[in-house]
Scaffold this active site. Structure first.
Site, short mmCIF file in Angstrom:
data_model
loop_
_atom_site.label_atom_id
_atom_site.label_comp_id
_atom_site.label_asym_id
_atom_site.label_seq_id
_atom_site.Cartn_x
_atom_site.Cartn_y
_atom_site.Cartn_z
N SER A 116 -14.48 -2.02 78.53
CA SER A 116 -12.79 -1.75 79.02
C SER A 116 -12.79 -1.73 79.60
CB SER A 116 -12.87 0.17 78.52
OG SER A 116 -14.01 0.26 77.50
N HIS A 137 -11.43 -6.80 73.03
CA HIS A 137 -11.45 -5.00 73.43
C HIS A 137 -10.96 -4.99 72.53
CE1 HIS A 137 -9.59 -1.55 75.57
NE2 HIS A 137 -11.47 -1.18 75.65
N GLU A 149 -7.22 -6.53 72.31
CA GLU A 149 -6.72 -6.88 73.38
C GLU A 149 -7.88 -8.33 73.69
OE1 GLU A 149 -4.42 -3.77 75.50
OE2 GLU A 149 -7.19 -4.14 75.84
N ASN A 188 -5.19 1.24 77.61
CA ASN A 188 -5.83 1.53 78.40
C ASN A 188 -4.89 2.37 79.49
OD1 ASN A 188 -7.45 2.97 77.32
ND2 ASN A 188 -9.09 1.93 77.72
N1 NAD Z 1 -15.64 4.63 72.58
C1 NAD Z 1 -14.56 3.27 72.56
O1 NAD Z 1 -12.99 4.88 72.81
C2 NAD Z 1 -14.30 2.02 73.40
C3 NAD Z 1 -13.18 1.29 73.02
C4 NAD Z 1 -12.92 0.17 73.48
C5 NAD Z 1 -13.84 -0.61 74.06
N2 NAD Z 1 -15.35 0.37 73.81
C6 NAD Z 1 -17.04 -0.19 75.23
O2 NAD Z 1 -17.66 -0.67 74.24
C7 NAD Z 1 -18.80 -1.00 74.82
C8 NAD Z 1 -20.00 0.53 73.98
O3 NAD Z 1 -18.94 1.73 73.41
P1 NAD Z 1 -19.72 2.93 73.00
O4 NAD Z 1 -18.70 3.84 72.62
O5 NAD Z 1 -19.94 2.00 71.33
O6 NAD Z 1 -21.01 3.52 73.12
P2 NAD Z 1 -22.00 4.14 72.25
O7 NAD Z 1 -22.25 4.70 73.65
O8 NAD Z 1 -21.83 4.93 71.38
O9 NAD Z 1 -23.29 2.63 72.22
C9 NAD Z 1 -23.30 2.16 72.95
C10 NAD Z 1 -24.84 1.55 72.21
O10 NAD Z 1 -24.95 0.04 73.38
C11 NAD Z 1 -26.71 0.84 72.84
N3 NAD Z 1 -27.13 0.11 74.76
C12 NAD Z 1 -27.43 0.57 75.71
N4 NAD Z 1 -27.99 -0.58 76.69
C13 NAD Z 1 -28.06 -1.22 75.90
C14 NAD Z 1 -28.97 -2.07 76.30
N5 NAD Z 1 -29.22 -2.62 77.64
N6 NAD Z 1 -29.02 -3.52 75.40
C15 NAD Z 1 -28.86 -3.09 73.68
N7 NAD Z 1 -27.64 -1.96 73.51
C16 NAD Z 1 -27.50 -1.25 74.51
C17 NAD Z 1 -27.29 1.42 72.94
O11 NAD Z 1 -28.39 2.23 72.56
C18 NAD Z 1 -25.90 2.66 72.25
O12 NAD Z 1 -26.26 1.86 70.70
C19 NAD Z 1 -18.48 -0.04 76.22
O13 NAD Z 1 -18.49 -1.15 76.68
C20 NAD Z 1 -16.84 0.34 76.40
O14 NAD Z 1 -16.48 1.00 77.29
C21 NAD Z 1 -15.38 1.70 74.13
#
Ligand code: NAD
Length: 311
Positions: A116, A137, A149, A188
């Site tokens: 993000s 994204h 995106e 965003n």
């Molecule tokens: N939540 C949102 O609205 C949103 C929207 C767009 C993008 N994102 C991006 O998506 C990505 C994930 O976000 P999320 O909301 O799913 O987070 P989340 O915390 O729900 O999930 C992250 C997952 O990654 C795993 N993880 C963490 N470190 C790890 C590693 N080193 N190796 C393997 N697995 C690992 C965790 O166990 C968890 O299951 C981030 O980069 C976030 O910025 C989030």
């Protein structure tokens, strides 16, 4: 809808990883999700199934096109046509995940990140094929919000962006391709610009937080779901728009601080719906699920409306 594309690997089975996997598998893509811990495998599998079933219930996917995703722990045998990482927003961890992704894709396979906020140029350091690396994204809930995106780093080949945009369309998403890597991408930045003004309005005592939400849901958001802000201004008339812009722009918040209201909420321990208390007050048990159901129903209706308009 049943899309044709090679195998796709999703690294990370969190909120976004399961949503991305659900969308891909609902569109018939062979999808593998890689998680770290054995105890995460079953919950990840269940969450993806729940999301896919929900898509089918909402008529946002047909049961015939669904190809159930596979969840693997620790290792995933390649090659993949595309590997997208969606793990925690942490530069060193993401670099490791991207190196793993690169080792698991075919020679012309795409490596993508769902970051993000991290710069693609920094994430690409250490990759041996940066021309095949891109930002992809998604928006939460990933299986339902149409926008993705697509962004290139400094060395991404235009063809990589085109392939990722084409896949996005094939799985029912609406991609925009950014002309350059830009913090916060497009959506965003728009969202946070609106939030900065929303906090300012509340902090200045003009209205309450619920009023802001109503103004967006019943006003701006309702209109923007049909036509975007520029089309809205074309409809309003650019002469009117120019006059209002000259009056209002100097008065809008230009704060660069995290808003006091948000800082206070955090200091008091509020984490939002997941913890039962947020900016709008308390959420009794079950309230978050009810709100999500309403949001998903509206999102599915809007997506259906757009699909019909395109036919
Ligand atoms: N939540 C949102 O609205 C949103 C929207 C767009 C993008 N994102 C991006 O998506 C990505 C994930 O976000 P999320 O909301 O799913 O987070 P989340 O915390 O729900 O999930 C992250 C997952 O990654 C795993 N993880 C963490 N470190 C790890 C590693 N080193 N190796 C393997 N697995 C690992 C965790 O166990 C968890 O299951 C981030 O980069 C976030 O910025 C989030």
């Amino acid at each position: 809808m049943s899309a044709h594309f090679g195998r796709v690997l999703v690294i990370g089975g969190g909120a976004m990883g399961t949503g991305i996997a659900a969308r891909l598998s609902a569109a018939g893509i062979e999808t593998v999700v890689l998680v770290r811990r054995p105890e995460a495998a079953a919950t990840t599998r269940d969450e993806i199934s729940r999301r896919v079933e929900h898509l089918v219930e909402l008529d946002a996917a047909s049961p015939e096109s669904v190809r159930a995703a596979t969840v693997l722990v620790g290792e995933a045998p390649g090659p993949f046509a595309l590997a997208v990482e969606s793990i925690a927003e942490d530069m060193p961890a993401k670099r490791l995940a991207l190196a793993l992704a690169e080792s698991l894709v075919s020679d012309d396979g795409i490596v993508a990140t769902n970051t993000s906020s991290l710069r693609l140029a920094d994430l690409a350091e250490g990759l041996t094929r940066p021309e095949l690396f891109a930002g992809w994204h998604w928006f939460n809930p990933a299986e339902l919000v149409p926008l993705v995106e697509v962004t290139g780093g400094p060395r991404t080949a235009p063809e990589t962006l085109e392939r990722l945009a084409a896949l996005s369309r094939a799985v029912g998403k609406e991609p925009i391709t950014l002309r350059r890597d830009h913090a916060g991408f497009v959506a965003n930045r728009l969202q946070y610009a609106l939030l900065r003004e929303a906090y300012a309005l509340v902090e200045e005592g003009v209205c309450g937080v619920a009023d802001v939400d109503r103004a967006v849901v019943a006003g701006l958001g309702a209109r923007w779901a049909a036509i975007g802000p520029f089309a809205s201004m074309d409809a309003a008339g650019l002469d009117v728009h120019e006059a209002v812009a000259a009056q209002l722009f100097p008065q809008l918040s230009r704060s660069t601080e995290v808003p006091a209201l948000l800082r206070e909420a955090r200091r008091s321990g509020a984490t939002g719906m997941k913890g039962g208390r947020g900016l709008l007050g308390d959420y009794p048990p079950g309230a978050a699920r009810e709100i999500a159901t309403r949001r998903d129903t509206v999102l599915a209706l809007l997506a259906e409306d757009r699909r019909e308009a395109e036919q």
